[in-house]
Design a protein around this motif. Structure first.
Motif, PDB file in Angstrom:
ATOM      1  N   TYR A   1     -43.161  37.692  56.865  1.00 57.23           N
ATOM      2  CA  TYR A   1     -41.751  37.337  56.859  1.00 57.23           C
ATOM      3  C   TYR A   1     -40.992  38.010  58.009  1.00 57.23           C
ATOM      4  O   TYR A   1     -39.963  37.496  58.465  1.00 57.23           O
ATOM      5  CB  TYR A   1     -41.093  37.607  55.508  1.00 57.23           C
ATOM      6  CG  TYR A   1     -41.002  39.033  55.040  1.00 57.23           C
ATOM      7  CD1 TYR A   1     -40.061  39.908  55.583  1.00 57.23           C
ATOM      8  CD2 TYR A   1     -41.798  39.505  54.012  1.00 57.23           C
ATOM      9  CE1 TYR A   1     -39.954  41.209  55.141  1.00 57.23           C
ATOM     10  CE2 TYR A   1     -41.694  40.811  53.551  1.00 57.23           C
ATOM     11  CZ  TYR A   1     -40.768  41.662  54.130  1.00 57.23           C
ATOM     12  OH  TYR A   1     -40.658  42.947  53.677  1.00 57.23           O
ATOM     13  N   LEU A   2     -41.501  39.142  58.501  1.00 54.02           N
ATOM     14  CA  LEU A   2     -40.867  39.744  59.674  1.00 54.02           C
ATOM     15  C   LEU A   2     -40.996  38.811  60.879  1.00 54.02           C
ATOM     16  O   LEU A   2     -40.031  38.600  61.626  1.00 54.02           O
ATOM     17  CB  LEU A   2     -41.521  41.090  59.985  1.00 54.02           C
ATOM     18  CG  LEU A   2     -41.287  42.213  58.975  1.00 54.02           C
ATOM     19  CD1 LEU A   2     -42.125  43.432  59.336  1.00 54.02           C
ATOM     20  CD2 LEU A   2     -39.821  42.589  58.904  1.00 54.02           C
ATOM     21  N   ARG A   3     -42.187  38.262  61.062  1.00 56.97           N
ATOM     22  CA  ARG A   3     -42.381  37.329  62.169  1.00 56.97           C
ATOM     23  C   ARG A   3     -41.552  36.067  61.969  1.00 56.97           C
ATOM     24  O   ARG A   3     -41.076  35.465  62.926  1.00 56.97           O
ATOM     25  CB  ARG A   3     -43.869  36.959  62.300  1.00 56.97           C
ATOM     26  CG  ARG A   3     -44.804  38.094  62.610  1.00 56.97           C
ATOM     27  CD  ARG A   3     -44.752  38.569  64.026  1.00 56.97           C
ATOM     28  NE  ARG A   3     -45.016  37.574  65.030  1.00 56.97           N
ATOM     29  CZ  ARG A   3     -45.303  37.858  66.293  1.00 56.97           C
ATOM     30  NH1 ARG A   3     -45.381  39.109  66.692  1.00 56.97           N
ATOM     31  NH2 ARG A   3     -45.495  36.904  67.174  1.00 56.97           N
ATOM     32  N   CYS A   4     -41.381  35.667  60.691  1.00 60.35           N
ATOM     33  CA  CYS A   4     -40.572  34.481  60.419  1.00 60.35           C
ATOM     34  C   CYS A   4     -39.120  34.713  60.817  1.00 60.35           C
ATOM     35  O   CYS A   4     -38.485  33.857  61.446  1.00 60.35           O
ATOM     36  CB  CYS A   4     -40.672  34.118  58.933  1.00 60.35           C
ATOM     37  SG  CYS A   4     -39.776  32.602  58.500  1.00 60.35           S
ATOM     38  N   ILE A   5     -38.574  35.877  60.455  1.00 66.05           N
ATOM     39  CA  ILE A   5     -37.196  36.211  60.838  1.00 66.05           C
ATOM     40  C   ILE A   5     -37.068  36.241  62.350  1.00 66.05           C
ATOM     41  O   ILE A   5     -36.127  35.678  62.929  1.00 66.05           O
ATOM     42  CB  ILE A   5     -36.786  37.564  60.218  1.00 66.05           C
ATOM     43  CG1 ILE A   5     -36.704  37.452  58.689  1.00 66.05           C
ATOM     44  CG2 ILE A   5     -35.456  38.040  60.788  1.00 66.05           C
ATOM     45  CD1 ILE A   5     -36.548  38.779  57.988  1.00 66.05           C
ATOM     46  N   ALA A   6     -38.017  36.909  62.993  1.00 65.87           N
ATOM     47  CA  ALA A   6     -37.962  37.019  64.443  1.00 65.87           C
ATOM     48  C   ALA A   6     -38.104  35.654  65.109  1.00 65.87           C
ATOM     49  O   ALA A   6     -37.372  35.332  66.061  1.00 65.87           O
ATOM     50  CB  ALA A   6     -39.062  37.970  64.925  1.00 65.87           C
ATOM     51  N   TRP A   7     -39.038  34.842  64.619  1.00 66.76           N
ATOM     52  CA  TRP A   7     -39.237  33.511  65.215  1.00 66.76           C
ATOM     53  C   TRP A   7     -37.981  32.658  65.043  1.00 66.76           C
ATOM     54  O   TRP A   7     -37.564  31.937  65.965  1.00 66.76           O
ATOM     55  CB  TRP A   7     -40.434  32.820  64.562  1.00 66.76           C
ATOM     56  CG  TRP A   7     -40.803  31.522  65.213  1.00 66.76           C
ATOM     57  CD1 TRP A   7     -41.678  31.336  66.238  1.00 66.76           C
ATOM     58  CD2 TRP A   7     -40.274  30.224  64.897  1.00 66.76           C
ATOM     59  NE1 TRP A   7     -41.733  29.997  66.585  1.00 66.76           N
ATOM     60  CE2 TRP A   7     -40.879  29.299  65.776  1.00 66.76           C
ATOM     61  CE3 TRP A   7     -39.351  29.766  63.962  1.00 66.76           C
ATOM     62  CZ2 TRP A   7     -40.588  27.936  65.742  1.00 66.76           C
ATOM     63  CZ3 TRP A   7     -39.054  28.407  63.929  1.00 66.76           C
ATOM     64  CH2 TRP A   7     -39.672  27.506  64.805  1.00 66.76           C
ATOM     65  N   THR A   8     -37.368  32.718  63.875  1.00 66.30           N
ATOM     66  CA  THR A   8     -36.158  31.934  63.618  1.00 66.30           C
ATOM     67  C   THR A   8     -35.038  32.344  64.562  1.00 66.30           C
ATOM     68  O   THR A   8     -34.337  31.499  65.128  1.00 66.30           O
ATOM     69  CB  THR A   8     -35.708  32.101  62.152  1.00 66.30           C
ATOM     70  OG1 THR A   8     -36.772  31.701  61.285  1.00 66.30           O
ATOM     71  CG2 THR A   8     -34.481  31.246  61.867  1.00 66.30           C
ATOM     72  N   LEU A   9     -34.855  33.665  64.745  1.00 65.55           N
ATOM     73  CA  LEU A   9     -33.811  34.145  65.649  1.00 65.55           C
ATOM     74  C   LEU A   9     -34.059  33.678  67.075  1.00 65.55           C
ATOM     75  O   LEU A   9     -33.139  33.205  67.757  1.00 65.55           O
ATOM     76  CB  LEU A   9     -33.749  35.677  65.603  1.00 65.55           C
ATOM     77  CG  LEU A   9     -32.757  36.331  66.570  1.00 65.55           C
ATOM     78  CD1 LEU A   9     -31.328  36.009  66.164  1.00 65.55           C
ATOM     79  CD2 LEU A   9     -32.963  37.846  66.624  1.00 65.55           C
ATOM     80  N   THR A  10     -35.317  33.791  67.527  1.00 65.80           N
ATOM     81  CA  THR A  10     -35.619  33.456  68.918  1.00 65.80           C
ATOM     82  C   THR A  10     -35.667  31.951  69.167  1.00 65.80           C
ATOM     83  O   THR A  10     -35.822  31.524  70.312  1.00 65.80           O
ATOM     84  CB  THR A  10     -36.961  34.072  69.342  1.00 65.80           C
ATOM     85  OG1 THR A  10     -37.980  33.660  68.429  1.00 65.80           O
ATOM     86  CG2 THR A  10     -36.876  35.579  69.343  1.00 65.80           C
ATOM     87  N   HIS A  11     -35.538  31.146  68.107  1.00 60.82           N
ATOM     88  CA  HIS A  11     -35.523  29.694  68.282  1.00 60.82           C
ATOM     89  C   HIS A  11     -34.246  29.047  67.747  1.00 60.82           C
ATOM     90  O   HIS A  11     -34.183  27.828  67.622  1.00 60.82           O
ATOM     91  CB  HIS A  11     -36.737  29.064  67.600  1.00 60.82           C
ATOM     92  CG  HIS A  11     -38.031  29.365  68.282  1.00 60.82           C
ATOM     93  ND1 HIS A  11     -38.663  30.583  68.166  1.00 60.82           N
ATOM     94  CD2 HIS A  11     -38.819  28.613  69.108  1.00 60.82           C
ATOM     95  CE1 HIS A  11     -39.778  30.571  68.884  1.00 60.82           C
ATOM     96  NE2 HIS A  11     -39.903  29.406  69.457  1.00 60.82           N
ATOM     97  N   SER A  12     -33.243  29.860  67.423  1.00 61.67           N
ATOM     98  CA  SER A  12     -31.975  29.302  66.934  1.00 61.67           C
ATOM     99  C   SER A  12     -30.811  29.837  67.760  1.00 61.67           C
ATOM    100  O   SER A  12     -30.181  29.097  68.510  1.00 61.67           O
ATOM    101  CB  SER A  12     -31.784  29.630  65.445  1.00 61.67           C
ATOM    102  OG  SER A  12     -31.857  31.030  65.226  1.00 61.67           O
ATOM    103  N   ILE A  13     -30.532  31.146  67.666  1.00 57.51           N
ATOM    104  CA  ILE A  13     -29.439  31.731  68.448  1.00 57.51           C
ATOM    105  C   ILE A  13     -29.805  31.769  69.929  1.00 57.51           C
ATOM    106  O   ILE A  13     -28.960  31.544  70.797  1.00 57.51           O
ATOM    107  CB  ILE A  13     -29.133  33.151  67.931  1.00 57.51           C
ATOM    108  CG1 ILE A  13     -28.657  33.083  66.482  1.00 57.51           C
ATOM    109  CG2 ILE A  13     -28.078  33.829  68.797  1.00 57.51           C
ATOM    110  CD1 ILE A  13     -28.398  34.424  65.847  1.00 57.51           C
TER     111      ILE A  13
END
Length: 630
Positions: free
Chosen positions: A430-442
């Motif tokens: 889930y850490l990678r999921c949070i990081a991936w989401t941030l780096t592909h949204s904001i």
């Protein structure tokens, strides 16, 4: 063997180091399903009682015979795959498959069901020995940045073979008198094609030629499971893959009863729903490869979990109630509500691709090379156990009065529960999921030079510190999970404390604040480097207030004196002036002043030797990497 340069996803099929293997495994999966489906249809509609058993019981016996070798011989298969050249073993196994197909063909011609059941057991045995080989050979022949693409092809190819084999066998069996005979001939032809393809697979030398093979399947099975459990992350990946096979086995088993008893459809509708599910698997597998950035991106696994549960839940809501009226495929497609069901099937498959492809790649990339095949054998054992459990639990729930749509609801909820337990045990998902989401949204993060990050072994990464989002962005982009050294005050912030603790960050205070905590931090850094981990520090010691790179602190030298490890210089560009920077005084004071989806770059420089490296020289190197863009 020298490995040729990496190729694109499509070009990989044309490479000798992958194309023949893909064709070999496709033929094997296709043959399995042609044979199994033909035999089940023969038992159900033409053979009457088998061994004194009713057709329904005989079908369950057949399913059990196919799975049984996975329990009995997976441990031996894993040992052989680690001890001998994998390409040679594949050729031997594929030659044996031709013999099995000939036996099956004789059984179909003579309608000798007992002989066919023996051939089915041998087909399962063939798959048992082939499974560890096809997955453990991939890391030997593919570049690390091709591993996800290779698994995407294997997973989608397997499910397409399942669909094609099931459909073709059904069509052939519809031909009076000779349908089963034609299926028998087909299995021999396809087995021959698989063997021909296997002869072009390049050598894959043994990683453990000195391994002593044990034939005690009980002791060795237990030993394989313990071997896999030594690496917690890998073992959780195995459990995740096995859970998906639990879920997938339920879906594949219940397609026909669902279509007949809930939708009122016919065999063509069963094939249509199966096809949409498999199209979803293939789509999800290749989307996963595209969205992974050519490395194993575990952040997509939780997204796959949510996708599976959300659309399985919607499938329960969308399923009609009451006694269904007879419905043709055309009539089904004419109803607008039917497209919602088809969408649910596709999206469950897409979620499955997101869920399984990174897990397979993780299993391969993080397993010890000399033990990889045995760990994959442990995965096969768990897969078989979960599929057997799926059949038993499904039968029990149906006997208790649950409808098939309600089974989908139960699975949607269980999927969240099982995945949650896995992610709690290994927070990296889930850490990678949070990081991936941030780096592909904001942000839109464009990395360069990631090949300079060593795939394994101790290293110290250093970077300029521009914003409060730096660590999360780096976590989402780097191909390895780093351990960050962070200010202890940030580690106490309620909102992000759980995130940093889960990622095993190392908090550090200044010597003036707490000299003992500083010493503890250096000791933890040394232990982590001794264990071969990647440590990440921001040598400025604070987030910039003017966009410039400040002087580097002396802690860098202290770390390198204790652990002279390779140093990886990095530079973040494009974050200054953003929401998480201090460009407007305090960070996060203006809501996205530059909007969303801003381009950010991470530039990774060549690895530097630690000997004689001075902080001022390292700062100059990072200034060069960053350039004028802040």
């Amino acid at each position: 063997m020298s490995i040729e340069p990496s190729r694109s996803t499509l070009q990989l099929l044309g490479a000798r180091r992958f194309g023949p293997l893909f064709l070999t495994q496709f033929c094997g999966a296709f043959n399995d399903n042609v044979f199994k489906n033909t035999l089940l249809l023969l038992i159900t509609f033409q053979a009457g009682q088998v061994l004194g058993l009713a057709p329904a019981v005989a079908v369950q016996l057949a399913a059990g015979l196919f799975v049984l070798p996975f329990f009995l011989f997976s441990a031996l298969a894993g040992q052989l795959a680690d001890k001998y050249d994998k390409s040679r073993l594949i050729r031997i196994i594929k030659a044996v498959e031709i013999g099995i197909a000939v036996v099956a063909s004789v059984g179909f011609f003579t309608r000798h069901v007992e002989l066919l059941l023996f051939a089915l057991f041998m087909m399962g045995l063939h798959s048992t020995f082939f499974g560890p080989l096809k997955y453990s050979i991939l890391p030997q022949h593919l570049h690390p940045d091709e591993l996800v693409a290779g698994n995407a092809w294997v997973e989608s190819g397997t499910f397409v073979a399942i669909l094609a084999g099931s459909v073709l066998s059904g069509l052939l069996m519809a031909i009076p008198q000779i349908g089963a005979d034609l299926c028998g001939v087909l299995t021999v032809i396809v087995a021959g094609l698989g063997y021909a393809a296997s002869r072009r697979i390049p050598p894959a030398p043994s990683p453990a030629p000195e391994l002593k093979v044990s034939h005690n399947f009980i002791a060795e099975t237990w030993r394989n499971l313990k071997l896999a459990a030594r690496n917690k992350t890998v073992f959780m990946a195995l459990l995740g893959i096995s859970w998906f096979w639990f879920f997938g086995a339920l879906l594949l088993t219940e397609f026909a009863p669902y279509v007949q008893g809930v939708l009122g459809g016919d065999e063509l509708m069963v094939t249509t729903l199966l096809g949409t599910f498999i199209v979803g698997i293939a789509t999800g597998s290749f989307l996963c490869e595209r969205m992974s950035g050519k490395h194993v991106e575990l952040g997509l696994v939780p997204l796959g979990t949510l996708c599976i549960s959300l659309f399985a839940f919607d499938l329960w809501l969308a399923s009609p109630t009451g006694t269904p009226a007879a419905l043709t495929l055309a009539g089904f497609l004419a109803k607008p509500a039917s497209w919602r069901i088809l969408l649910d099937m596709v999206m469950i498959g897409v979620g499955g691709g997101f869920f399984t492809v990174p897990l397979y790649a993780l299993m391969q990339s993080r397993s010890n090379v000399a033990e990889r095949s045995r760990i994959i054998a442990a995965n096969n054992i768990l897969n078989a156990a979960f599929m057997v459990a799926s059949a038993g639990i499904t039968a029990g729930l149906l006997a208790a009065g649950l409808t098939i749509p309600q089974l989908f609801l139960v699975c949607a909820l269980l999927n969240l529960l099982v995945a949650g337990l896995i992610y709690r045990a290994v927070p990296e998902f889930y850490l990678r999921c949070i990081a991936w989401t941030l780096t592909h949204s904001i942000y839109r993060v464009a990395p360069s030079g990631l090949a300079n990050v060593p795939a394994s072994g101790p290293a110290l990464a250093v970077c300029n510190h521009v914003s409060f989002a730096d660590a999360v962005i780096l976590m989402g982009v780097l191909p390895r999970q780093p351990r960050f050294v962070i200010d202890h005050q940030i580690n106490r912030t309620p909102f992000v404390r759980w995130l940093f603790r889960a990622s095993r960050c190392i908090p550090v205070a200044s010597a003036q604040e707490d000299r003992e905590s500083v010493q503890r931090a250096y000791e933890e850094i040394a232990r982590a480097l001794d264990a071969g981990e990647l440590i990440f520090i921001f040598p400025e010691g604070t987030i910039t207030r003017d966009g410039e790179i400040g002087p580097f602190k002396g802690g860098l030298n202290k770390i390198l004196r204790r652990n002279p490890v390779p140093v990886i210089p990095m530079a973040l560009r494009g974050l200054w002036g953003g929401y998480f920077s201090r460009a407007y005084g305090s960070a996060m004071s203006k809501l996205f002043p530059r909007g969303l989806r801003n381009r950010v770059e991470l530039v990774v420089g060549e690895v530097l030797a630690p000997e004689g490296l001075k902080p001022v020289e390292l700062r100059e190197r990072i200034l060069e990497l960053r350039g004028d863009w802040r």
